[in-house]
Design a protein around this motif. Sequence first.
Motif, PDB file in Angstrom:
ATOM      1  N   UNK A 122       5.071   4.104  -0.932  1.00 44.69           N
ATOM      2  CA  UNK A 122       4.877   3.218   0.225  1.00 44.69           C
ATOM      3  C   UNK A 122       3.763   2.225  -0.087  1.00 44.69           C
ATOM      4  N   UNK A 123       3.887   1.035   0.472  1.00 41.47           N
ATOM      5  CA  UNK A 123       2.816   0.045   0.354  1.00 41.47           C
ATOM      6  C   UNK A 123       1.702   0.398   1.341  1.00 41.47           C
ATOM      7  N   UNK A 124       0.485   0.159   0.926  1.00 37.14           N
ATOM      8  CA  UNK A 124      -0.642   0.368   1.846  1.00 37.14           C
ATOM      9  C   UNK A 124      -1.634  -0.794   1.727  1.00 37.14           C
ATOM     10  N   UNK A 125      -2.410  -0.976   2.779  1.00 33.05           N
ATOM     11  CA  UNK A 125      -3.591  -1.824   2.708  1.00 33.05           C
ATOM     12  C   UNK A 125      -4.783  -0.911   2.974  1.00 33.05           C
ATOM     13  N   UNK A 126      -5.917  -1.280   2.447  1.00 36.44           N
ATOM     14  CA  UNK A 126      -7.138  -0.527   2.703  1.00 36.44           C
ATOM     15  C   UNK A 126      -7.854  -1.188   3.876  1.00 36.44           C
ATOM     16  N   UNK A 148     -10.796   2.209  -3.319  1.00 35.73           N
ATOM     17  CA  UNK A 148      -9.628   1.601  -3.978  1.00 35.73           C
ATOM     18  C   UNK A 148      -9.406   2.249  -5.349  1.00 35.73           C
ATOM     19  N   UNK A 149     -10.477   2.446  -6.093  1.00 34.91           N
ATOM     20  CA  UNK A 149     -10.347   3.045  -7.427  1.00 34.91           C
ATOM     21  C   UNK A 149      -9.778   4.462  -7.357  1.00 34.91           C
ATOM     22  N   UNK A 150     -10.195   5.210  -6.346  1.00 35.89           N
ATOM     23  CA  UNK A 150      -9.693   6.577  -6.201  1.00 35.89           C
ATOM     24  C   UNK A 150      -8.222   6.594  -5.775  1.00 35.89           C
ATOM     25  N   UNK A 151      -7.897   5.740  -4.815  1.00 35.42           N
ATOM     26  CA  UNK A 151      -6.520   5.729  -4.302  1.00 35.42           C
ATOM     27  C   UNK A 151      -5.555   5.168  -5.358  1.00 35.42           C
ATOM     28  N   UNK A 152      -6.062   4.305  -6.205  1.00 34.74           N
ATOM     29  CA  UNK A 152      -5.221   3.724  -7.270  1.00 34.74           C
ATOM     30  C   UNK A 152      -4.637   4.805  -8.175  1.00 34.74           C
ATOM     31  N   UNK A 156       2.106   7.467  -5.711  1.00 33.38           N
ATOM     32  CA  UNK A 156       3.096   7.141  -4.679  1.00 33.38           C
ATOM     33  C   UNK A 156       2.569   6.156  -3.631  1.00 33.38           C
ATOM     34  N   UNK A 157       1.317   5.742  -3.795  1.00 33.32           N
ATOM     35  CA  UNK A 157       0.735   4.736  -2.899  1.00 33.32           C
ATOM     36  C   UNK A 157       0.539   3.440  -3.676  1.00 33.32           C
ATOM     37  N   UNK A 158       1.012   2.340  -3.107  1.00 32.59           N
ATOM     38  CA  UNK A 158       0.918   1.043  -3.780  1.00 32.59           C
ATOM     39  C   UNK A 158      -0.017   0.135  -2.979  1.00 32.59           C
ATOM     40  N   UNK A 159      -1.225  -0.031  -3.465  1.00 28.95           N
ATOM     41  CA  UNK A 159      -2.198  -0.864  -2.746  1.00 28.95           C
ATOM     42  C   UNK A 159      -1.830  -2.337  -2.903  1.00 28.95           C
ATOM     43  N   UNK A 160      -1.667  -3.016  -1.781  1.00 26.42           N
ATOM     44  CA  UNK A 160      -1.252  -4.431  -1.796  1.00 26.42           C
ATOM     45  C   UNK A 160      -2.343  -5.382  -1.304  1.00 26.42           C
ATOM     46  N   UNK A 161      -3.417  -4.824  -0.778  1.00 28.49           N
ATOM     47  CA  UNK A 161      -4.468  -5.703  -0.268  1.00 28.49           C
ATOM     48  C   UNK A 161      -5.357  -4.987   0.738  1.00 28.49           C
ATOM     49  N   UNK A 190      -9.794  -7.744  -7.214  1.00 25.96           N
ATOM     50  CA  UNK A 190      -8.787  -8.363  -8.086  1.00 25.96           C
ATOM     51  C   UNK A 190      -9.344  -8.562  -9.493  1.00 25.96           C
ATOM     52  N   UNK A 191     -10.614  -8.926  -9.566  1.00 27.16           N
ATOM     53  CA  UNK A 191     -11.255  -9.166 -10.861  1.00 27.16           C
ATOM     54  C   UNK A 191     -11.315  -7.897 -11.719  1.00 27.16           C
ATOM     55  N   UNK A 192     -11.345  -6.755 -11.064  1.00 30.96           N
ATOM     56  CA  UNK A 192     -11.446  -5.492 -11.803  1.00 30.96           C
ATOM     57  C   UNK A 192     -10.132  -5.107 -12.489  1.00 30.96           C
ATOM     58  N   UNK A 193      -9.036  -5.752 -12.115  1.00 32.67           N
ATOM     59  CA  UNK A 193      -7.728  -5.442 -12.724  1.00 32.67           C
ATOM     60  C   UNK A 193      -7.427  -3.950 -12.773  1.00 32.67           C
ATOM     61  N   UNK A 194      -7.523  -3.300 -11.663  1.00 33.91           N
ATOM     62  CA  UNK A 194      -7.294  -1.851 -11.606  1.00 33.91           C
ATOM     63  C   UNK A 194      -5.777  -1.588 -11.663  1.00 33.91           C
TER      64      UNK A 194
END
Length: 244
Positions: A122-126, A148-152, A156-161, A190-194
């Motif tokens: 599923x897509x998620x936002x933080x 964000x780093x942990x959830x990445x 099954x979770x897709x961080x979109x923003x 975004x700069x971190x390119x996770x």
Amino acid sequence: MREVIYQNIKAVQHKINLACTQVNRNPAEVRLLLATKTVNPYKIAQAIEMGYPLIAENKVQELKAKSEILTNIIHESHFIGHLQTNKIKEVLRHGVTCIQSVDRLDLAVKLNDRLKTLNQTIDILIQVNTSAEESKFGVIPQKAIELVEQIALLPNLKIKGLMTIGLFSTDIPKIQACYKLLKKLEIEIATLNIPNVEMNELSMGMSNDYEIAIQEGATIVRIGTAIFGEREYPDSYYWNEKTK
Ligand SMILES: *Cc1c(COP(=O)(O)O)cnc(C)c1O
């Protein structure tokens, strides 16, 4: 009723277009999400049919009741309310494609576990609490990158923003500060390119402040009152843990 909703949507869309023009953005970059808490499904259906298929609820109970009535109308459903872990199974049963309100690791882990069982993503936002108001949910800005780093790491979770609720205030610079902060975090992340993290969506702005949010880079504005009229319940009913 239909006429009122139609006029309201047209007025909001017009203001979205103007706000975009002022900052040289293409209005097509900003999606109008219908925030439909307390709104009856027949009115929601009317708004969807006017060309606004993106809707979102705050409570799983309301999502459930309305999704049954809206099943035959093509639309996209997000979830924007505080999600309790005991509601995870239920929220995933009603076709929600994005949960915008993920704000803590334990919720993300349990959501990921359930999705793994279902063999789904599923897509998620933080959700970030940019206003530092206690009554609002969201990770504090200082902890957002770590979260964000942990959830990445949860496949099954897709961080979109990112998502935020701005400060309730008539003080425009203070509202702007919330949205600037979210934009700044987006750029930093975004700069971190996770791996497994995209930063394409900034969900910010509501009836009172969406033009400000658009000027600061919103890609989704969440509008309820300006389209459907005043609600019966105060927002504290939705935003405060103690008044469920
Ligand atoms: C209610 C709500 C909105 C819409 O608020 P309005 O002021 O009615 O436009 C947007 N986002 C969230 C998270 C909400 O709960």
